[in-house]
Design a protein around this motif. Sequence first.
Motif, PDB file in Angstrom:
ATOM      1  N   GLU A 178       5.814 -32.169 -10.046  1.00  0.00           N
ATOM      2  CA  GLU A 178       5.375 -30.720 -10.285  1.00  0.00           C
ATOM      3  C   GLU A 178       5.287 -29.991 -11.809  1.00  0.00           C
ATOM      4  OE1 GLU A 178       6.482 -26.167  -9.174  1.00  0.00           O
ATOM      5  OE2 GLU A 178       7.749 -27.455  -7.924  1.00  0.00           O
ATOM      6  N   ARG A 179       4.755 -30.020 -12.098  1.00  0.00           N
ATOM      7  CA  ARG A 179       5.129 -29.038 -13.786  1.00  0.00           C
ATOM      8  C   ARG A 179       4.950 -28.361 -13.809  1.00  0.00           C
ATOM      9  NH1 ARG A 179      -0.274 -31.224 -15.960  1.00  0.00           N
ATOM     10  NH2 ARG A 179      -1.373 -31.370 -13.611  1.00  0.00           N
ATOM     11  N   PRO A 180       6.213 -27.549 -14.609  1.00  0.00           N
ATOM     12  CA  PRO A 180       6.112 -25.743 -14.992  1.00  0.00           C
ATOM     13  C   PRO A 180       4.424 -24.818 -15.065  1.00  0.00           C
ATOM     14  CG  PRO A 180       7.731 -26.442 -15.330  1.00  0.00           C
ATOM     15  CD  PRO A 180       6.837 -28.156 -14.922  1.00  0.00           C
ATOM     16  N   GLN A 181       3.813 -24.121 -14.301  1.00  0.00           N
ATOM     17  CA  GLN A 181       2.865 -23.728 -14.928  1.00  0.00           C
ATOM     18  C   GLN A 181       3.052 -21.815 -14.878  1.00  0.00           C
ATOM     19  OE1 GLN A 181      -0.665 -24.081 -12.854  1.00  0.00           O
ATOM     20  NE2 GLN A 181      -2.198 -24.075 -14.649  1.00  0.00           N
ATOM     21  N   PRO A 182       2.892 -20.979 -15.543  1.00  0.00           N
ATOM     22  CA  PRO A 182       2.542 -19.625 -14.858  1.00  0.00           C
ATOM     23  C   PRO A 182       1.264 -19.444 -13.802  1.00  0.00           C
ATOM     24  CG  PRO A 182       2.181 -20.059 -17.938  1.00  0.00           C
ATOM     25  CD  PRO A 182       2.355 -20.852 -17.764  1.00  0.00           C
ATOM     26  N   LYS A 183       1.550 -18.618 -13.142  1.00  0.00           N
ATOM     27  CA  LYS A 183       0.670 -18.203 -11.706  1.00  0.00           C
ATOM     28  C   LYS A 183      -0.039 -18.190 -12.293  1.00  0.00           C
ATOM     29  CE  LYS A 183       3.954 -15.901  -8.857  1.00  0.00           C
ATOM     30  NZ  LYS A 183       4.474 -14.290  -7.628  1.00  0.00           N
ATOM     31  N   SER A 184      -1.125 -18.933 -11.815  1.00  0.00           N
ATOM     32  CA  SER A 184      -2.826 -19.108 -12.478  1.00  0.00           C
ATOM     33  C   SER A 184      -3.593 -17.817 -11.627  1.00  0.00           C
ATOM     34  CB  SER A 184      -3.399 -19.633 -11.238  1.00  0.00           C
ATOM     35  OG  SER A 184      -2.657 -21.051 -10.891  1.00  0.00           O
ATOM     36  N   GLY A 185      -4.333 -17.266 -12.754  1.00  0.00           N
ATOM     37  CA  GLY A 185      -4.645 -15.760 -12.709  1.00  0.00           C
ATOM     38  C   GLY A 185      -5.968 -15.617 -12.319  1.00  0.00           C
ATOM     39  N   LYS A 186      -6.800 -14.391 -11.463  1.00  0.00           N
ATOM     40  CA  LYS A 186      -8.267 -14.966 -10.735  1.00  0.00           C
ATOM     41  C   LYS A 186      -9.438 -16.264 -11.430  1.00  0.00           C
ATOM     42  CE  LYS A 186      -7.139  -9.593  -9.360  1.00  0.00           C
ATOM     43  NZ  LYS A 186      -7.527  -8.538  -8.977  1.00  0.00           N
ATOM     44  N   GLY A 187      -9.824 -15.952 -10.548  1.00  0.00           N
ATOM     45  CA  GLY A 187     -11.114 -17.024 -10.689  1.00  0.00           C
ATOM     46  C   GLY A 187     -10.298 -18.652 -10.355  1.00  0.00           C
ATOM     47  N   VAL A 188      -9.698 -18.662 -10.172  1.00  0.00           N
ATOM     48  CA  VAL A 188      -8.887 -20.597 -10.406  1.00  0.00           C
ATOM     49  C   VAL A 188      -9.369 -20.688  -8.718  1.00  0.00           C
ATOM     50  CG1 VAL A 188      -7.018 -22.140 -10.574  1.00  0.00           C
ATOM     51  CG2 VAL A 188      -7.349 -20.105 -12.009  1.00  0.00           C
ATOM     52  N   ALA A 189     -10.734 -21.909  -8.548  1.00  0.00           N
ATOM     53  CA  ALA A 189     -10.977 -22.258  -7.664  1.00  0.00           C
ATOM     54  C   ALA A 189     -10.025 -22.726  -6.429  1.00  0.00           C
ATOM     55  CB  ALA A 189     -12.145 -23.015  -7.359  1.00  0.00           C
ATOM     56  N   HIS A 190      -9.560 -23.843  -7.464  1.00  0.00           N
ATOM     57  CA  HIS A 190      -8.198 -24.610  -7.126  1.00  0.00           C
ATOM     58  C   HIS A 190      -6.716 -24.664  -7.506  1.00  0.00           C
ATOM     59  CE1 HIS A 190     -12.358 -26.652  -5.380  1.00  0.00           C
ATOM     60  NE2 HIS A 190     -13.026 -26.453  -6.864  1.00  0.00           N
ATOM     61  N   ILE A 191      -5.793 -24.700  -5.816  1.00  0.00           N
ATOM     62  CA  ILE A 191      -4.781 -24.690  -6.528  1.00  0.00           C
ATOM     63  C   ILE A 191      -3.836 -25.416  -5.376  1.00  0.00           C
ATOM     64  CG2 ILE A 191      -4.861 -21.849  -7.331  1.00  0.00           C
ATOM     65  CD1 ILE A 191      -3.344 -22.005  -5.053  1.00  0.00           C
ATOM     66  N   CYS A 192      -2.306 -25.911  -6.035  1.00  0.00           N
ATOM     67  CA  CYS A 192      -1.613 -26.554  -5.234  1.00  0.00           C
ATOM     68  C   CYS A 192      -0.886 -25.871  -4.208  1.00  0.00           C
ATOM     69  CB  CYS A 192      -0.661 -27.347  -6.307  1.00  0.00           C
ATOM     70  SG  CYS A 192       0.149 -28.338  -5.516  1.00  0.00           S
ATOM     71  N   GLU A 193      -1.095 -26.512  -2.975  1.00  0.00           N
ATOM     72  CA  GLU A 193      -0.405 -25.524  -1.959  1.00  0.00           C
ATOM     73  C   GLU A 193       1.141 -25.672  -2.053  1.00  0.00           C
ATOM     74  OE1 GLU A 193      -1.698 -27.983   1.003  1.00  0.00           O
ATOM     75  OE2 GLU A 193      -3.695 -28.306   0.786  1.00  0.00           O
TER      76      GLU A 193
END
Length: 202
Positions: free
Chosen positions: A97-112
């Motif tokens: 896993e690579r650290p990343q700020p929380k995904s904002g709105k409009g992101v279609a695909h995210i890691c479970e």
Amino acid sequence: MAVPPWLEPLLSTAFFTVCTTHGDAARGECNMYCLDCKGDAFCFYCRSSKHKDHQVIQIRRSSYHDVVRVTEIQKVLDISGVQTYVINSARVLFLNERPQPKSGKGVAHICEICGRSLLDPFRFCSLGCKLVGIKRNGNASFSLEAKNEVVVMDRTRRESISKEEEELREGSQQDIYPPTPPPPPSSARRRKGIPHRAPFGS
């Protein structure tokens, strides 16, 4: 076996340290891992001397994160569900896993698992997140045998459907183009020619 015994040691191994034996050599960085020994990382020269006939994969770096080429890892691991990337003309995936700020709105695909935004409709951003997903939910696997069984079942199903479609197609063609019946036997008799008598003599 859902998780091979060498995977967790691989994900926790520190790579790209200097080899204590070949540190002065041009290829003395430890970027190799032996799936048979499940030990520490080693360099190119250690592979030749200690792991000649073993299963070895090479780890690479992208933006200070460890990656492995898909062509290498897919031979020993089912990587389905993990996002892949093309880096330097080679398709790779990240080990952890690579650290990343929380995904904002409009992101279609995210890691479970970690919520990292993904480019494509995959379930996980890395092998590490897939491992967590398997332990947590049990609805995924790293086993190539399980993957091959699914592939065989899918191929068998497709072949069965194709056979049924072919039979239906042949049946419909027979309905559209029924065989031409043979011509009925002719009952009319041929007319005989009109007989001509020889002329009488005078």
